[in-house]
Design a protein around this motif. Structure first.
Motif, mmCIF file in Angstrom:
data_model
loop_
_atom_site.group_PDB
_atom_site.id
_atom_site.type_symbol
_atom_site.label_atom_id
_atom_site.label_comp_id
_atom_site.label_asym_id
_atom_site.label_seq_id
_atom_site.Cartn_x
_atom_site.Cartn_y
_atom_site.Cartn_z
ATOM 1 N N ILE A 28 0.799 -1.214 0.000
ATOM 2 C CA ILE A 28 0.000 0.000 0.000
ATOM 3 C C ILE A 28 0.841 1.277 0.000
ATOM 4 C CG2 ILE A 28 -1.931 -1.136 1.166
ATOM 5 C CD1 ILE A 28 -0.989 0.170 3.773
ATOM 6 N N LEU A 29 2.128 1.159 0.287
ATOM 7 C CA LEU A 29 2.925 2.368 0.517
ATOM 8 C C LEU A 29 3.107 3.219 -0.727
ATOM 9 C CD1 LEU A 29 5.678 1.089 2.974
ATOM 10 C CD2 LEU A 29 3.336 1.815 3.409
ATOM 11 N N ASP A 33 -0.632 7.575 1.513
ATOM 12 C CA ASP A 33 0.205 8.246 2.503
ATOM 13 C C ASP A 33 0.070 7.500 3.827
ATOM 14 O OD1 ASP A 33 -0.773 11.579 1.345
ATOM 15 O OD2 ASP A 33 0.567 10.072 0.464
ATOM 16 N N MET A 34 1.172 7.463 4.571
ATOM 17 C CA MET A 34 1.179 6.752 5.843
ATOM 18 C C MET A 34 1.723 7.640 6.948
ATOM 19 S SD MET A 34 -0.028 3.747 5.109
ATOM 20 C CE MET A 34 0.401 2.764 6.561
ATOM 21 N N ALA A 35 1.454 7.256 8.184
ATOM 22 C CA ALA A 35 1.898 8.082 9.304
ATOM 23 C C ALA A 35 2.075 7.253 10.566
ATOM 24 C CB ALA A 35 0.905 9.205 9.568
ATOM 25 N N TRP A 36 2.837 7.811 11.469
ATOM 26 C CA TRP A 36 2.956 7.292 12.831
ATOM 27 C C TRP A 36 2.139 8.192 13.753
ATOM 28 C CZ3 TRP A 36 4.997 2.852 14.603
ATOM 29 C CH2 TRP A 36 5.835 2.135 13.756
ATOM 30 N N TYR A 37 1.437 7.543 14.676
ATOM 31 C CA TYR A 37 0.642 8.239 15.670
ATOM 32 C C TYR A 37 1.068 7.735 17.046
ATOM 33 C CZ TYR A 37 -2.297 8.939 11.546
ATOM 34 O OH TYR A 37 -2.745 9.267 10.296
ATOM 35 N N ILE A 51 4.257 10.531 5.994
ATOM 36 C CA ILE A 51 5.060 10.464 4.769
ATOM 37 C C ILE A 51 4.128 10.192 3.606
ATOM 38 C CG2 ILE A 51 5.593 7.991 5.101
ATOM 39 C CD1 ILE A 51 8.404 8.680 3.892
ATOM 40 N N THR A 52 4.294 10.961 2.544
ATOM 41 C CA THR A 52 3.432 10.811 1.378
ATOM 42 C C THR A 52 3.963 9.716 0.449
ATOM 43 O OG1 THR A 52 4.624 12.447 0.063
ATOM 44 C CG2 THR A 52 2.872 13.259 1.512
ATOM 45 N N CYS A 95 1.100 2.836 13.626
ATOM 46 C CA CYS A 95 1.117 3.388 12.274
ATOM 47 C C CYS A 95 -0.253 3.175 11.643
ATOM 48 C CB CYS A 95 2.221 2.779 11.419
ATOM 49 S SG CYS A 95 1.941 1.084 10.940
ATOM 50 N N ASN A 96 -0.535 3.975 10.632
ATOM 51 C CA ASN A 96 -1.829 3.889 9.963
ATOM 52 C C ASN A 96 -1.743 4.699 8.695
ATOM 53 O OD1 ASN A 96 -4.693 3.842 9.378
ATOM 54 N ND2 ASN A 96 -5.031 3.462 11.563
ATOM 55 N N TYR A 97 -2.815 4.662 7.939
ATOM 56 C CA TYR A 97 -2.925 5.554 6.801
ATOM 57 C C TYR A 97 -2.900 6.999 7.330
ATOM 58 C CZ TYR A 97 -4.693 1.497 4.191
ATOM 59 O OH TYR A 97 -4.849 0.271 3.588
#
Length: 114
Positions: A28-29, A33-37, A51-52, A95-97
């Protein structure tokens, strides 16, 4: 539905470093776009770094200059390099979208001692 598996957390002293990894069960990357929360006890979940698809990054002000988000599309993995850790960085990291979807993994606990 994609599964996200985080790892790399642990107990570290203030000033130390950790590298978190998030492996996605599907490729999916390159599409999303993905991110850390992170979510600390008693607090709302917050965006730490995103990160896009083309590699542009964005950071929360509290971690700018200390954390770095990267990804490896071929390995379906997003990383979070965390340096100069502070006690206030203690939280469950996930992590998630970006923006997030209801596909949260178990997260990885980061605890920073003073």
């Amino acid at each position: 539905q994609v599964q996200l598996v985080e790892s790399g957390g642990g107990l570290v002293q203030a000033g130390g470093s950790l590298r978190l990894s998030c492996v996605a069960s599907r490729r999916i990357l390159s599409t999303y776009d993905m991110a850390w929360y992170r979510q600390a006890p008693g607090k709302q979940r917050e965006l730490v770094a995103g990160i896009t698809t083309d590699g542009n990054t964005n950071y929360a002000g509290s971690v700018t200059g200390r954390f770095t988000i990267t990804k490896d599309n071929a390995k379906n993995t997003v990383y979070l390099q965390m340096n100069s850790l502070k006690p206030e960085d203690t939280a469950l990291y996930s992590c998630n979208y970006w923006p997030p979807r209801p596909v949260w993994g178990q997260g990885t606990q980061v605890t920073v001692s003073s």
